[in-house]
Design a protein around this motif. Structure first.
Motif, PDB file in Angstrom:
ATOM      1  N   ALA A 208      25.116  27.602  40.890  1.00 26.54           N
ATOM      2  CA  ALA A 208      25.379  28.586  40.170  1.00 26.54           C
ATOM      3  C   ALA A 208      24.645  28.733  38.666  1.00 26.54           C
ATOM      4  CB  ALA A 208      27.077  29.162  39.981  1.00 26.54           C
ATOM      5  N   ALA A 209      24.530  27.614  37.927  1.00 26.57           N
ATOM      6  CA  ALA A 209      23.995  27.621  37.037  1.00 26.57           C
ATOM      7  C   ALA A 209      22.414  27.729  37.116  1.00 26.57           C
ATOM      8  CB  ALA A 209      24.151  26.394  36.202  1.00 26.57           C
ATOM      9  N   LEU A 210      21.842  27.167  37.990  1.00 26.22           N
ATOM     10  CA  LEU A 210      20.503  27.095  38.382  1.00 26.22           C
ATOM     11  C   LEU A 210      19.882  28.645  38.667  1.00 26.22           C
ATOM     12  CD1 LEU A 210      17.960  25.508  38.998  1.00 26.22           C
ATOM     13  CD2 LEU A 210      18.658  25.353  41.372  1.00 26.22           C
ATOM     14  N   TYR A 211      20.873  29.489  39.727  1.00 24.42           N
ATOM     15  CA  TYR A 211      20.537  30.665  40.086  1.00 24.42           C
ATOM     16  C   TYR A 211      21.351  31.612  39.256  1.00 24.42           C
ATOM     17  CZ  TYR A 211      18.693  28.387  44.044  1.00 24.42           C
ATOM     18  OH  TYR A 211      17.693  27.731  45.075  1.00 24.42           O
ATOM     19  N   ASP A 212      21.688  31.421  38.044  1.00 24.24           N
ATOM     20  CA  ASP A 212      22.422  32.295  37.218  1.00 24.24           C
ATOM     21  C   ASP A 212      23.701  33.064  37.825  1.00 24.24           C
ATOM     22  OD1 ASP A 212      22.756  33.659  34.636  1.00 24.24           O
ATOM     23  OD2 ASP A 212      21.415  35.289  35.013  1.00 24.24           O
ATOM     24  N   ALA A 213      24.433  32.370  38.591  1.00 24.22           N
ATOM     25  CA  ALA A 213      25.283  33.320  39.212  1.00 24.22           C
ATOM     26  C   ALA A 213      26.822  32.660  38.798  1.00 24.22           C
ATOM     27  CB  ALA A 213      25.251  32.762  40.745  1.00 24.22           C
ATOM     28  N   THR A 214      26.731  32.239  37.589  1.00 26.81           N
ATOM     29  CA  THR A 214      28.085  31.744  37.212  1.00 26.81           C
ATOM     30  C   THR A 214      29.066  33.006  36.921  1.00 26.81           C
ATOM     31  OG1 THR A 214      27.283  29.723  36.082  1.00 26.81           O
ATOM     32  CG2 THR A 214      29.080  30.365  35.360  1.00 26.81           C
ATOM     33  N   GLY A 215      28.443  33.931  36.392  1.00 28.31           N
ATOM     34  CA  GLY A 215      29.267  35.313  35.862  1.00 28.31           C
ATOM     35  C   GLY A 215      29.729  35.952  37.104  1.00 28.31           C
ATOM     36  N   PHE A 216      29.182  35.726  38.353  1.00 23.93           N
ATOM     37  CA  PHE A 216      29.473  36.406  39.458  1.00 23.93           C
ATOM     38  C   PHE A 216      30.621  35.713  39.895  1.00 23.93           C
ATOM     39  CE2 PHE A 216      29.191  35.823  44.337  1.00 23.93           C
ATOM     40  CZ  PHE A 216      29.883  37.342  44.549  1.00 23.93           C
ATOM     41  N   LEU A 217      30.494  34.142  39.994  1.00 26.17           N
ATOM     42  CA  LEU A 217      31.785  33.395  40.454  1.00 26.17           C
ATOM     43  C   LEU A 217      33.007  33.682  39.571  1.00 26.17           C
ATOM     44  CD1 LEU A 217      29.912  29.770  41.447  1.00 26.17           C
ATOM     45  CD2 LEU A 217      30.969  31.991  43.041  1.00 26.17           C
ATOM     46  N   MET A 218      32.654  33.669  38.335  1.00 28.91           N
ATOM     47  CA  MET A 218      33.799  34.078  37.072  1.00 28.91           C
ATOM     48  C   MET A 218      34.522  35.438  37.509  1.00 28.91           C
ATOM     49  SD  MET A 218      34.511  31.451  35.334  1.00 28.91           S
ATOM     50  CE  MET A 218      35.661  32.273  33.871  1.00 28.91           C
ATOM     51  N   ASP A 219      33.536  36.324  37.578  1.00 27.56           N
ATOM     52  CA  ASP A 219      34.205  37.603  38.087  1.00 27.56           C
ATOM     53  C   ASP A 219      35.060  37.669  39.431  1.00 27.56           C
ATOM     54  OD1 ASP A 219      33.014  38.803  35.815  1.00 27.56           O
ATOM     55  OD2 ASP A 219      31.355  39.684  36.837  1.00 27.56           O
ATOM     56  N   ARG A 220      34.477  36.984  40.513  1.00 21.30           N
ATOM     57  CA  ARG A 220      35.561  36.626  41.599  1.00 21.30           C
ATOM     58  C   ARG A 220      36.878  35.954  41.262  1.00 21.30           C
ATOM     59  NH1 ARG A 220      32.575  34.317  46.583  1.00 21.30           N
ATOM     60  NH2 ARG A 220      34.668  34.467  47.187  1.00 21.30           N
ATOM     61  N   PHE A 221      36.724  34.939  40.646  1.00 21.37           N
ATOM     62  CA  PHE A 221      37.997  34.249  40.095  1.00 21.37           C
ATOM     63  C   PHE A 221      38.892  35.277  39.423  1.00 21.37           C
ATOM     64  CE2 PHE A 221      39.783  31.141  37.534  1.00 21.37           C
ATOM     65  CZ  PHE A 221      40.862  30.745  38.300  1.00 21.37           C
ATOM     66  N   GLU A 222      38.411  35.793  38.403  1.00 24.20           N
ATOM     67  CA  GLU A 222      39.259  36.698  37.469  1.00 24.20           C
ATOM     68  C   GLU A 222      39.885  37.803  38.460  1.00 24.20           C
ATOM     69  OE1 GLU A 222      38.723  39.410  33.585  1.00 24.20           O
ATOM     70  OE2 GLU A 222      37.030  38.482  34.398  1.00 24.20           O
ATOM     71  N   ARG A 223      39.189  38.400  39.402  1.00 26.57           N
ATOM     72  CA  ARG A 223      39.731  39.472  40.305  1.00 26.57           C
ATOM     73  C   ARG A 223      40.714  38.968  41.253  1.00 26.57           C
ATOM     74  NH1 ARG A 223      34.204  41.195  40.759  1.00 26.57           N
ATOM     75  NH2 ARG A 223      34.245  40.106  42.991  1.00 26.57           N
ATOM     76  N   SER A 224      40.488  38.023  41.754  1.00 28.47           N
ATOM     77  CA  SER A 224      41.600  37.217  42.660  1.00 28.47           C
ATOM     78  C   SER A 224      42.680  36.720  41.824  1.00 28.47           C
ATOM     79  CB  SER A 224      40.948  35.940  43.528  1.00 28.47           C
ATOM     80  OG  SER A 224      40.692  34.853  42.381  1.00 28.47           O
ATOM     81  N   SER A 225      42.650  36.311  40.662  1.00 26.69           N
ATOM     82  CA  SER A 225      43.603  35.810  39.556  1.00 26.69           C
ATOM     83  C   SER A 225      44.544  37.099  39.342  1.00 26.69           C
ATOM     84  CB  SER A 225      43.026  35.232  38.392  1.00 26.69           C
ATOM     85  OG  SER A 225      42.466  33.966  38.803  1.00 26.69           O
ATOM     86  N   MET A 226      43.828  38.182  39.012  1.00 25.46           N
ATOM     87  CA  MET A 226      44.671  39.531  38.679  1.00 25.46           C
ATOM     88  C   MET A 226      45.460  39.763  39.993  1.00 25.46           C
ATOM     89  SD  MET A 226      44.282  40.209  35.561  1.00 25.46           S
ATOM     90  CE  MET A 226      44.947  41.892  35.763  1.00 25.46           C
ATOM     91  N   GLU A 227      44.757  39.871  41.212  1.00 23.04           N
ATOM     92  CA  GLU A 227      45.493  39.999  42.475  1.00 23.04           C
ATOM     93  C   GLU A 227      46.576  39.102  42.546  1.00 23.04           C
ATOM     94  OE1 GLU A 227      46.724  42.517  45.296  1.00 23.04           O
ATOM     95  OE2 GLU A 227      45.021  42.776  44.078  1.00 23.04           O
ATOM     96  N   LEU A 228      46.623  38.123  42.302  1.00 26.05           N
ATOM     97  CA  LEU A 228      47.925  36.772  42.739  1.00 26.05           C
ATOM     98  C   LEU A 228      48.650  37.551  41.673  1.00 26.05           C
ATOM     99  CD1 LEU A 228      48.993  34.540  43.763  1.00 26.05           C
ATOM    100  CD2 LEU A 228      47.435  33.015  41.933  1.00 26.05           C
ATOM    101  N   MET A 229      48.663  37.869  40.288  1.00 24.91           N
ATOM    102  CA  MET A 229      49.356  37.924  39.438  1.00 24.91           C
ATOM    103  C   MET A 229      50.212  39.133  40.006  1.00 24.91           C
ATOM    104  SD  MET A 229      49.098  39.073  35.316  1.00 24.91           S
ATOM    105  CE  MET A 229      48.301  40.561  35.685  1.00 24.91           C
ATOM    106  N   LYS A 230      49.263  40.222  40.429  1.00 29.59           N
ATOM    107  CA  LYS A 230      50.064  41.619  40.969  1.00 29.59           C
ATOM    108  C   LYS A 230      51.182  41.268  41.862  1.00 29.59           C
ATOM    109  CE  LYS A 230      46.412  44.537  39.270  1.00 29.59           C
ATOM    110  NZ  LYS A 230      45.093  45.416  39.514  1.00 29.59           N
ATOM    111  N   SER A 231      50.718  40.584  42.896  1.00 29.96           N
ATOM    112  CA  SER A 231      51.429  40.195  43.930  1.00 29.96           C
ATOM    113  C   SER A 231      52.646  39.476  43.481  1.00 29.96           C
ATOM    114  CB  SER A 231      50.569  39.281  45.059  1.00 29.96           C
ATOM    115  OG  SER A 231      49.574  39.771  45.475  1.00 29.96           O
TER     116      SER A 231
END
Length: 315
Positions: A208-231
Motif C-alpha cells: 500500500a505504501a509503494l502504490y500510495d494506497a494507504t489512505g484507501f485501506l484506512m478509509d475502508r477500515f474506518e467505514r467498516s469500524s463505523m458500521e460495526l459500531m452502528k450494529s
C-alpha cells in the motif's frame, strides 16, 4: 434454537456431562431465595411477642445454610468453568481439522476475517456468554420455586406479583429478545468485514505504501469500524429499552404489594414476617424473570453463530 444448541452439544461428545452440570447448578439461586425468605420470616417473628424461636438460633441456622450453599455452588462452578474451556478447545480443534480438509477454493471463497470470527467469537457464543443456557435453566427453576412458595404464603400476594411480572416478560420477549438474532447476525457480519479490513491494512502495508494506497485501506477500515459500531449500538438500544421499563414494573409492583400488605396485616390475615418472606419470594420471581429475559436474549443472539458452526462442521 433448541435444535441448534442440541447439535453443537452433540458434536462435542460431552452432552451427558453438560446436562448433569446444568442440573447440579440450577438449584442454587432458588435454594438461596428460600433460605433468605425463611430466615426473614422467623427473624421478624422472633422479635414479635410470643415468638417461638430466639433470634440467635435463627441467625445461626441461616449462617450455616448460607455457608453450605455457597460451598456447593463454588464446587460446581469450579468443575463447570474448566469443562467449558475444554469444550471450546475441542470445538476449535474440530474446526481446524474440518477447514484443513476443505479444498482451497472453498477456504478462499470466504474472507479471512470471517474465519477468524468463526474461531473466536462463534466458538465462545454457545458456552462462555455472561448469561446463557445455564442461567436460563437456573432462572426457570428459581421462578417456579419462588412462585410456589409465594402461593403457599398468600395466594393474593402471588396474584399481585404476577400482575406486574408477566407483562414485563411479554414486553421484553416481543420487543427485545425476538429482535436479537437478526441484530447479532448484522454484528457478526460487520465484525468479519472489520477484521478483514484490519488484516489487509497490516499485511498489505508495504504494498500500500509503494502504490500510495494507504489512505484507501484506512478509509475502508474506518467505514467498516463505523458500521460495526452502528450494529452494536442497535443491539444496545434494544437492551436499553428493556432497562428503562424495568423500574416501571419493578417499583410499581413493590409499592402496590406494600400497600396491600399493610391492609392484610391490619386485618390479621398475615404477619409482618409473612409479608417480609413474601417480598423475598417476589424478589426471587422478579430477579429470575430478569435473568430469564436476558438469557433468552443472549441465547437468541447466539443462534446465528451456533448455526454457522453447525453448518461448517456438517459440510
Amino acid at each position: 434454537m433448541v435444535d441448534e444448541i442440541k447439535k453443537i452439544v452433540r458434536v462435542t461428545g460431552c452432552g451427558a456431562r453438560f446436562l448433569a452440570l446444568l442440573a447440579l447448578r440450577c438449584p442454587f439461586d432458588a435454594a438461596l431465595t428460600v433460605s433468605q425468605a425463611v430466615f426473614l420470616r422467623y427473624a421478624f417473628d422472633a422479635l414479635s411477642p410470643g415468638g417461638n424461636h430466639t433470634l440467635a438460633q435463627v441467625c445461626a441456622a441461616f449462617g450455616i445454610a448460607t455457608l453450605c450453599l455457597f460451598v456447593y455452588n463454588g464446587t460446581i462452578w469450579s468443575i463447570y468453568a474448566p469443562f467449558v474451556v475444554r469444550i471450546e478447545g475441542r470445538l476449535r480443534v474440530m474446526l481446524a481439522e474440518k477447514i484443513a480438509s476443505f479444498p482451497f477454493e472453498r477456504v478462499d471463497s470466504s474472507p479471512h476475517g470471517e474465519w477468524m470470527t468463526l474461531f473466536n467469537t462463534d466458538v465462545q457464543m454457545p458456552f462462555s456468554q455472561p448469561l446463557h443456557l445455564p442461567h436460563a435453566v437456573n432462572a426457570i427453576l428459581r421462578i417456579f420455586i419462588s412462585g410456589l412458595a409465594l402461593w403457599l404464603v398468600a395466594p393474593a400476594v402471588f396474584g399481585w406479583v404476577m400482575l406486574f411480572v408477566v407483562p414485563h416478560i411479554a414486553f421484553s420477549h416481543f420487543a427485545v429478545a425476538r429482535a436479537m438474532p437478526g441484530l447479532n447476525r448484522s454484528v457478526l457480519g460487520a465484525t468479519a468485514a472489520n477484521t478483514g479490513d484490519l488484516d489487509a491494512l497490516v499485511t498489505c502495508a508495504a504494498a500500500a505504501a509503494l502504490y500510495d494506497a494507504t489512505g484507501f485501506l484506512m478509509d475502508r477500515f474506518e467505514r467498516s469500524s463505523m458500521e460495526l459500531m452502528k450494529s452494536k449500538m442497535r443491539m444496545r438500544a434494544r437492551a436499553a429499552v428493556n432497562e428503562a421499563v424495568l423500574p416501571l414494573f419493578g417499583m410499581g409492583g413493590y409499592l402496590v404489594l406494600l400497600l396491600a400488605g399493610a391492609g392484610w396485616i391490619a386485618g390479621g390475615r398475615i404477619t409482618f414476617g409473612d409479608l417480609t418472606a413474601a417480598f423475598q419470594y417476589r424478589g426471587g420471581v422478579l430477579i429470575g424473570a430478569m435473568m430469564l429475559i436476558n438469557s433468552l436474549a443472549s441465547i437468541g443472539a447466539s443462534v446465528a453463530p451456533i448455526k454457522r458452526l453447525n453448518n461448517i462442521l456438517g459440510e
